[in-house]
Design an enzyme around this catalytic site. Sequence first.
Site, mmCIF file in Angstrom:
data_model
loop_
_atom_site.group_PDB
_atom_site.id
_atom_site.type_symbol
_atom_site.label_atom_id
_atom_site.label_comp_id
_atom_site.label_asym_id
_atom_site.label_seq_id
_atom_site.Cartn_x
_atom_site.Cartn_y
_atom_site.Cartn_z
ATOM 1 C CB THR A 239 -2.235 34.498 -28.835
ATOM 2 O OG1 THR A 239 -2.117 35.292 -30.004
ATOM 3 C CG2 THR A 239 -1.767 33.082 -29.115
ATOM 4 C CE LYS B 241 -2.844 33.609 -32.813
ATOM 5 N NZ LYS B 241 -1.429 34.133 -32.621
ATOM 6 C CB THR C 174 1.992 35.707 -34.482
ATOM 7 O OG1 THR C 174 3.288 35.961 -34.049
ATOM 8 C CG2 THR C 174 1.333 34.776 -33.442
ATOM 9 C CD GLU D 266 -0.388 42.660 -30.695
ATOM 10 O OE1 GLU D 266 -0.417 41.532 -30.180
ATOM 11 O OE2 GLU D 266 0.658 43.289 -30.916
ATOM 12 C CG ASN E 89 3.062 44.490 -28.934
ATOM 13 O OD1 ASN E 89 3.092 43.271 -28.885
ATOM 14 N ND2 ASN E 89 2.289 45.161 -29.766
ATOM 15 C CB SER F 298 4.519 41.335 -17.482
ATOM 16 O OG SER F 298 5.434 42.019 -18.289
#
Lengths: 409, 409
Positions: free
Chosen positions: B162, B188, B199, B281, B404, B409
Amino acid sequence: MADITAVSPLAPEGFPELPVIDGVRFAAVEAGVKYQGRKDVTLIELAPGSSVAGVFTKSATRSANVLDCQAKVGLDSDAGAAFIINSGNSNAFTGRAGEGSVAAICEAVAGVTGLPQERVFTSSTGVIGERLPHDRITAKIDELVAGLAPDSIEDAAHGIMTTDTYAKGAGTTVMIDGHPVKIAGIAKGSGMIAPDMATMLVYILTDAKVERALLQQILSELTDVTFNAITVDSDTSTSDTLLLGATGASGVEITEPEGPFAAGLHEVMLELAHLVVRDGEGATKFVEISVTGAASDQDAKTHALAIANSPLVKTAIAGEDPNWGRIVMAIGKSGAAADRDLLTIHFGDVLVAEKGWVAESYSEEAGATYMKAQELAIRVDLGLGDGAAKVWTCDLTHGYITINADYRS
Amino acid sequence: MADITAVSPLAPEGFPELPVIDGVRFAAVEAGVKYQGRKDVTLIELAPGSSVAGVFTKSATRSANVLDCQAKVGLDSDAGAAFIINSGNSNAFTGRAGEGSVAAICEAVAGVTGLPQERVFTSSTGVIGERLPHDRITAKIDELVAGLAPDSIEDAAHGIMTTDTYAKGAGTTVMIDGHPVKIAGIAKGSGMIAPDMATMLVYILTDAKVERALLQQILSELTDVTFNAITVDSDTSTSDTLLLGATGASGVEITEPEGPFAAGLHEVMLELAHLVVRDGEGATKFVEISVTGAASDQDAKTHALAIANSPLVKTAIAGEDPNWGRIVMAIGKSGAAADRDLLTIHFGDVLVAEKGWVAESYSEEAGATYMKAQELAIRVDLGLGDGAAKVWTCDLTHGYITINADYRS
């Protein structure tokens, strides 16, 4: 998302007019503990006959100051009291030297004011792990005492600031049996804020007459729904201190844990708690999270704090993204009871999700429009029982990263 | 601090050469579930006779896929198995429709492969709370099955991504009684990573022959010290799934929970877990946090995770600030036993603090120089007992906020 601003965009318009509390005097001076060119040591003096209550961080690594205050706050005394606070250095994790610094400050304040040392309460806030240059503080006690004045509470509010972007004060006057009782308080704190309080210092004064044990009971109960219901970043400081002094100068004696005095104190504590959140490091949104329908009040608070502390929820709020899926995620991970298919979520008055699914009436436009507001209310109903809780938090922005990635430098 | 980069600065040089596992075939296709122009549905087929074990998120709001996998993973069967994974949509908090999507996918895979539906394991990852367009997936089953190949594991690693910035794979070959046993896995995950996994999707294949119950035991034990010992942001996903399939094609039977097979599996799981953290991230630093001397192993892990999850610790690391005071703060708030005056802290080989104080030999220069490294080791000894734990995390940077604050969006 905003960059760091000189003053938080969520700040109030200015420092409020606060009632002058009979029996209390304030002073703040520049002592150069760490900061240069700003007041960094503050003295609050309470008249003889005052009672003192306090709540403190539960950190296992709490500072020498906190340990010393905890040892003193349960003692009864008619001798009056002094609160002395320095900013810039927290005197935490400074080994035995930390205890020596506290003792030296207490001795110096006692020497100049004539108070017994056990009535001197110290707080230190700022960097952890660096030796407190307490001689810079003790050298200023004469100047502090000479400058004490009943109306200098705003100076005191400035003197206790660290990374705060504005001085925080709140006050009220309540009528009890036709007599006014005044309450005024100041607070500092903007990061490392979480239940168990977190680099937060709060001093509240009142001219009510309240016996020490009752004052402590009222303070402890109200802390759960005010200062222990706010979070900026889930981190808890080693120095959190809330001291409440009651001079009795109004002549109005409080004898019950509930009633107008407790209501007025609740109002002042909640306002100060909200002012701390509004100054959350990098904050651009003020968020109330309300959880109802939980199996218990404790479960409700667990869920509310899981939502309030989730980095993914907080960054979505910063991005004005109505990403309610992250709220479901936070509820799921909190550990408290939840049933996916009974959840109802509102953003303000916008029904977002119900019965385990996005609501039929919900539109992404309605959600996105709502999220643009500066003050947000997120409501979750779990559909399980009568447990309820509210907590308050702010968003997580680039400003938080910038402030905290080089605070010490 | 770095901005978002196309590929994490902590990424490995490339996808590794992985052993080809006899009895396993892979395929990935573009189905347009959400993403366009990239492979987003992956099929992994295991030969008849394979055993399957799994561990899953403990979230109270876990997805329909996870609930379905949990119901199936305890069943014994000689029929073979299929893992089918889509990215872009997590099928979580989609009410009864979520269950319908899982059933439709299982039915379609069973129809084309001839497997019984209870041997089809589904995973979905991506946005929460939006209905899964499962017809886009079922329309691709023929194409997936037609494309199955033993050496397409790298395609599969790409298909499950993702917000990952690189595909993650790890493998090893261990010799058991002179015979090679192969293990290869893919993963992942880059945000919403915390114990209870978050996740994160992981699929590990081996040609060892292992009875289902033993395979489950080995997998569960190793998960505690690998995937449940990593954290990016403390958030836990509703979809975390780790499936382990053993085809038995090597002819080597594993009959003990410890030994070279478990050691090889541990190595593969730890490498995959580290690869997930390295793709955290916005991450710019890979951090190992090692706690020793705790009252128990559980206490050690509690302290280590409190440090690893503290936003103030993580931002200090991002800023290359040797702010060990924040580590003391995190230990203090963790809730596990600690004595301030017995703490010892090292950054790499640099002794930072001991006996409740900064170490005499410590210099800020030494600390600051150490913090510039891309891989950091923070060691804390509590001086209380024999409890020990290691966890791995990354720093908290502007990149995390940027990713994040507008993921949807």
